[in-house]
Design a protein around this motif. Structure first.
Motif, mmCIF file in Angstrom:
data_model
loop_
_atom_site.group_PDB
_atom_site.id
_atom_site.type_symbol
_atom_site.label_atom_id
_atom_site.label_comp_id
_atom_site.label_asym_id
_atom_site.label_seq_id
_atom_site.Cartn_x
_atom_site.Cartn_y
_atom_site.Cartn_z
ATOM 1 N N ALA A 104 -3.400 3.632 0.162
ATOM 2 C CA ALA A 104 -3.954 3.305 -1.147
ATOM 3 C C ALA A 104 -3.443 1.933 -1.578
ATOM 4 N N VAL A 105 -4.374 1.001 -1.793
ATOM 5 C CA VAL A 105 -4.029 -0.361 -2.221
ATOM 6 C C VAL A 105 -4.266 -0.455 -3.715
ATOM 7 N N GLY A 106 -3.204 -0.688 -4.472
ATOM 8 C CA GLY A 106 -3.291 -0.699 -5.922
ATOM 9 C C GLY A 106 -3.761 -2.023 -6.496
ATOM 10 N N ARG A 107 -4.235 -1.980 -7.743
ATOM 11 C CA ARG A 107 -4.786 -3.159 -8.411
ATOM 12 C C ARG A 107 -3.769 -4.293 -8.491
ATOM 13 N N ALA A 124 0.831 -1.209 0.000
ATOM 14 C CA ALA A 124 0.000 0.000 0.000
ATOM 15 C C ALA A 124 0.863 1.256 0.000
ATOM 16 N N GLU A 166 -8.144 2.287 -10.130
ATOM 17 C CA GLU A 166 -6.878 1.571 -10.059
ATOM 18 C C GLU A 166 -6.462 1.259 -8.630
ATOM 19 N N SER A 167 -7.206 1.731 -7.637
ATOM 20 C CA SER A 167 -6.851 1.473 -6.247
ATOM 21 C C SER A 167 -8.067 1.706 -5.359
ATOM 22 N N LEU A 195 -12.242 -0.834 -8.265
ATOM 23 C CA LEU A 195 -11.038 -1.658 -8.348
ATOM 24 C C LEU A 195 -11.392 -3.110 -8.666
ATOM 25 N N TYR A 225 -9.010 2.811 -1.124
ATOM 26 C CA TYR A 225 -8.390 3.591 -0.064
ATOM 27 C C TYR A 225 -8.930 3.208 1.303
#
Length: 367
Positions: free
Chosen positions: A321-324, A248, A267-268, A301, A270
């Motif tokens: 923020a956790v990305g794809r 993250a 794309e993410s 996402l 939160y």
């Protein structure tokens, strides 16, 4: 420096006259700043007289060499009762300036060096100014969103063990730039800037104390504990959750920051660690407020569909923020987990839509 000083003084409603050798600069100052500009040498008695130095309240020498500033100061002293202040570049001129009657010196090198060394040693300090002989420093410090002193009053912080006794609170500035003078009952708020005065020898102690986070879990472990509360992440085991947490991105944003707009690609998602985020509809009306421990943006996402709302920080915020791709790498490694997450998310979406099972929902797992 002279141009900047003149502009600031005019903006503060002072009447300013500038003496400058370069005629083109005189013209520019008159046209752009609106000051009276006299073209000539500031070390000439005739030019000083033409500029009206006899009636000036303050005469400021910001010439390029100390020898010129010293001559300027001595001439002004002989012609006017004005207060004289001078930019001193070489500290070996200090005694000469004193003998010339200059009581207000700005030691440029000392100020710059002190500010730079403070900035190098303490990157958390937003700005600083040495006072007196430089042993004391006025400085600005943005209070981190998870600072342990946030929510405490000035009096409570000063009474805490470990807080340097000679560190004094002299100002508070909110994220909108509004300043206030604090007293003992003033509450320190996360995301605000505090202005203090401290001994230089105690600066490290003061900065460390004020920016310290509460004792407890930190980093990926703390975020993993927060992610455990997210319903569709329940199938992940502790190791998988911590893997997601390590990937993250840690973000801090002031109030009023637009994180994404309705229609953007997702794309993410939160997680709110501190502060509040508003989700707004097309007309800009708030439809939901996400508080610490809450999350948002996960549907776009997971499904691959556009964002259904606009997200704006309502206060200064700290987010994860956790990305794809980080998310996919964990989920796709365990098909059973992916199916269970799909089931949980499908149930939630069905409840939201009154029992209608949505279509085109599993873009994360099929793309």
């Amino acid at each position: 420096m002279g141009s900047v000083l003149a502009s600031r003084l005019v903006a503060e409603q002072h009447t300013v006259t500038v003496i400058e050798r370069d005629a083109s600069i005189c013209t520019r100052l008159f046209e752009e700043v609106g000051v009276v500009a006299v073209c000539g040498d500031a070390t000439s008695p005739q030019v000083l007289e033409a500029a009206g130095v006899a009636s000036a309240d303050v005469a400021a020498g910001v010439l390029a060499r100390d020898s010129e500033n010293l001559a300027f100061a001595m001439l002004v002293r002989s012609m006017s009762p004005a207060r004289i202040m001078v930019r001193m570049l070489d500290t070996s001129y200090r005694e000469a300036y004193r003998l010339a009657g200059v009581k207000e010196l700005v030691a440029e090198a000392e100020v710059v060096v002190a500010k730079m060394t403070t900035a190098i040693d303490f990157p958390q300090v937003a700005g600083s100014l040495p006072l007196g002989d430089g042993d004391t420093v006025l400085f600005e410090l943005a209070l981190p969103l998870r600072a342990r002193v946030a929510g405490q009053t000035v009096a409570q912080v000063r009474a805490m063990e470990g807080f340097p006794r000679e560190c004094i609170f002299i100002g508070m500035v909110d994220p909108q730039g509004r300043a206030a003078l604090p007293d003992g009952s003033t509450v320190l708020k996360a995301g605000h800037t505090i202005i203090l005065v401290a001994r230089r020898a105690q600066l490290a102690e003061a900065v460390s104390f004020l920016t310290a986070e509460p004792v407890g879990t930190t980093g990926a472990a703390a975020l993993a504990a927060t992610l455990r509360k997210v319903d569709f992440l329940a199938p992940l085991n502790p190791e998988e959750l911590e893997t997601v947490a390590r990937g993250a991105e840690h973000l801090q944003w002031p109030a009023g920051t637009e994180l994404f707009r309705q229609g953007d690609a997702g794309e993410s998602f939160y997680v709110v660690l501190a502060g509040e985020v508003q989700l707004r509809d097309t007309g800009g009306q708030a439809v939901a407020t996400v508080k610490p421990g809450g999350f948002f943006g996960e549907l776009a996402l997971l499904t691959g569909e556009p964002r259904t709302a606009t997200a704006v920080t309502a206060t200064a915020c700290e987010l994860a923020a956790v990305g794809r791709e980080d998310f996919r790498s964990v989920v796709m490694a365990n098909p059973g987990v992916a199916l269970e997450m799909s089931r949980i998310l499908g149930e939630r979406l069905s409840r939201v839509q009154g029992g209608k099972t949505p279509t085109k929902r599993w873009g994360l797992f099929g793309r």
